[in-house]
Scaffold this motif. Sequence first.
Motif, PDB file in Angstrom:
ATOM      1  N   ARG A 116      50.561  58.331  -3.216  1.00  0.00           N
ATOM      2  CA  ARG A 116      51.255  57.184  -2.603  1.00  0.00           C
ATOM      3  C   ARG A 116      50.250  56.074  -2.283  1.00  0.00           C
ATOM      4  O   ARG A 116      50.552  54.894  -2.410  1.00  0.00           O
ATOM      5  N   ILE A 117      49.043  56.501  -1.865  1.00  0.00           N
ATOM      6  CA  ILE A 117      48.031  55.501  -1.510  1.00  0.00           C
ATOM      7  C   ILE A 117      47.656  54.685  -2.764  1.00  0.00           C
ATOM      8  O   ILE A 117      47.497  53.479  -2.705  1.00  0.00           O
ATOM      9  N   ILE A 118      47.587  55.365  -3.923  1.00  0.00           N
ATOM     10  CA  ILE A 118      47.275  54.634  -5.174  1.00  0.00           C
ATOM     11  C   ILE A 118      48.379  53.613  -5.453  1.00  0.00           C
ATOM     12  O   ILE A 118      48.111  52.467  -5.795  1.00  0.00           O
ATOM     13  N   THR A 119      49.637  54.050  -5.301  1.00  0.00           N
ATOM     14  CA  THR A 119      50.753  53.126  -5.563  1.00  0.00           C
ATOM     15  C   THR A 119      50.657  51.920  -4.629  1.00  0.00           C
ATOM     16  O   THR A 119      50.806  50.777  -5.068  1.00  0.00           O
ATOM     17  N   ALA A 120      50.399  52.189  -3.352  1.00  0.00           N
ATOM     18  CA  ALA A 120      50.330  51.087  -2.386  1.00  0.00           C
ATOM     19  C   ALA A 120      49.177  50.154  -2.741  1.00  0.00           C
ATOM     20  O   ALA A 120      49.338  48.929  -2.751  1.00  0.00           O
ATOM     21  N   LEU A 121      48.037  50.764  -3.087  1.00  0.00           N
ATOM     22  CA  LEU A 121      46.867  49.966  -3.458  1.00  0.00           C
ATOM     23  C   LEU A 121      47.178  49.115  -4.690  1.00  0.00           C
ATOM     24  O   LEU A 121      46.829  47.930  -4.758  1.00  0.00           O
ATOM     25  N   GLY A 122      47.864  49.727  -5.654  1.00  0.00           N
ATOM     26  CA  GLY A 122      48.250  49.021  -6.885  1.00  0.00           C
ATOM     27  C   GLY A 122      49.105  47.811  -6.567  1.00  0.00           C
ATOM     28  O   GLY A 122      48.892  46.724  -7.107  1.00  0.00           O
ATOM     29  N   THR A 123      50.071  47.997  -5.665  1.00  0.00           N
ATOM     30  CA  THR A 123      50.975  46.897  -5.326  1.00  0.00           C
ATOM     31  C   THR A 123      50.197  45.765  -4.654  1.00  0.00           C
ATOM     32  O   THR A 123      50.374  44.590  -4.992  1.00  0.00           O
ATOM     33  N   VAL A 124      49.294  46.126  -3.742  1.00  0.00           N
ATOM     34  CA  VAL A 124      48.508  45.095  -3.046  1.00  0.00           C
ATOM     35  C   VAL A 124      47.643  44.345  -4.056  1.00  0.00           C
ATOM     36  O   VAL A 124      47.598  43.106  -4.087  1.00  0.00           O
ATOM     37  N   ILE A 125      46.975  45.096  -4.936  1.00  0.00           N
ATOM     38  CA  ILE A 125      46.069  44.454  -5.899  1.00  0.00           C
ATOM     39  C   ILE A 125      46.864  43.592  -6.890  1.00  0.00           C
ATOM     40  O   ILE A 125      46.441  42.503  -7.262  1.00  0.00           O
ATOM     41  N   ALA A 126      48.060  44.062  -7.279  1.00  0.00           N
ATOM     42  CA  ALA A 126      48.896  43.261  -8.180  1.00  0.00           C
ATOM     43  C   ALA A 126      49.263  41.939  -7.495  1.00  0.00           C
ATOM     44  O   ALA A 126      49.244  40.877  -8.121  1.00  0.00           O
ATOM     45  N   GLY A 127      49.569  42.003  -6.206  1.00  0.00           N
ATOM     46  CA  GLY A 127      49.906  40.782  -5.449  1.00  0.00           C
ATOM     47  C   GLY A 127      48.712  39.837  -5.410  1.00  0.00           C
ATOM     48  O   GLY A 127      48.838  38.640  -5.692  1.00  0.00           O
ATOM     49  N   LEU A 128      47.534  40.401  -5.124  1.00  0.00           N
ATOM     50  CA  LEU A 128      46.321  39.572  -5.072  1.00  0.00           C
ATOM     51  C   LEU A 128      46.033  38.957  -6.448  1.00  0.00           C
ATOM     52  O   LEU A 128      45.628  37.805  -6.554  1.00  0.00           O
ATOM     53  N   SER A 129      46.285  39.766  -7.513  1.00  0.00           N
ATOM     54  CA  SER A 129      46.036  39.280  -8.868  1.00  0.00           C
ATOM     55  C   SER A 129      46.927  38.086  -9.179  1.00  0.00           C
ATOM     56  O   SER A 129      46.525  37.137  -9.828  1.00  0.00           O
ATOM     57  N   PHE A 130      48.157  38.157  -8.672  1.00  0.00           N
ATOM     58  CA  PHE A 130      49.094  37.066  -8.901  1.00  0.00           C
ATOM     59  C   PHE A 130      48.535  35.771  -8.269  1.00  0.00           C
ATOM     60  O   PHE A 130      48.541  34.716  -8.896  1.00  0.00           O
TER      61      PHE A 130
END
Length: 327
Positions: free
Chosen positions: A236-250
Amino acid sequence: MNTILYIIIPCYNEETVLPITSKMFLDKLTSLIQSNTISNSSRILFVNDGSKDKTWEIICNLAKQDEHFIGISQSRNRGHQNAVLAGLMEAKDKCDITISIDCDGQDDINAMDEMVEQYKQGCEIVYGVRSKRDTDTFFKRFTAEGFYKLLNWMGAEVVYNHADYRLVSSRVLKEFANFKEVNLFLRGMFPLVGFKSTSVYYERHERIAGESHYPLTKMLSLAFDGITSLSIKPIRIITALGTVIAGLSFLGVIWSIVMRFMGNVVAGWSSMTCIICLIGGVQLVCLGILGEYIGKIYMEVKHRPRYIISERTEVKDTSNSHKKVHY
Ligand code: UDP
Ligand code: MG
């Protein structure tokens, strides 16, 4: 009929400590038998975990000297958790209650009286909990207490400062036998079985003789087993991290486009940055989603029981009723 107790004791290379503690265990068992708390058919069951020293010979001699001592031996060393499990499964059809305890005299055997008392009051599992850790080194105390906090944060239900000193009734063991997983972390698995439970507090002493078989590497691997067997939160932590990083990437994409139009970048910089940000974010989210499925598969392959019934209402046997329910 009086309660039959089996004391389960895992032993690995314990030739120095066993001759001392076996007497202590026998004295405790005898006093419980004499006070009529438990039946005379109660036993002390040693589990030899593939020891390389004289441990098994000592156990065989003890069994010859007193009928209350019995022993089983594993074909090779499989580790503390497996040794305890072997003992519990051996005992489950022969007794009413089991108490698992280490053989080094660190856990206070006098807590057994209260454990049995709590069983008689209706508890099916009684956890032995260390009231303080004065005898542990600062490092062991710090790592162990941090570990319990981490486990609870990860969503695994473990009793704080409880190791493997506990009373478990044979009724719970019969349900527990349906937990078929190979990676064992017993102290986190018994709370999953449920039933009425309580804790008994005791002071932990120093080892009477011999050395600990739990060096840092084994402790870390037990901790890792505990987390990964009981929780899929790391995924779950990977998923959450992925979502945060995807947002930052945007945001990174927008930033590089703005910089491009302000004209102060070299040719090709914006497109490169956009691609890197986008791919990085998308990949992590995808990994997280894959992880979610792997986590589900992991939980499924454990084949844990989906429910355990602890009580049923009594069914009245009315002979004029044509529908009889058999329980
Ligand atoms: N033990 C075992 N197999 C192993 C290691 C340990 O059966 O591979 C037993 C050991 O004989 C003892 C208990 O598990 O009865 C706890 O081990 P130890 O006292 O060395 O650990 P510590 O109390 O230092 O954490
Ligand atoms: Mg010990």
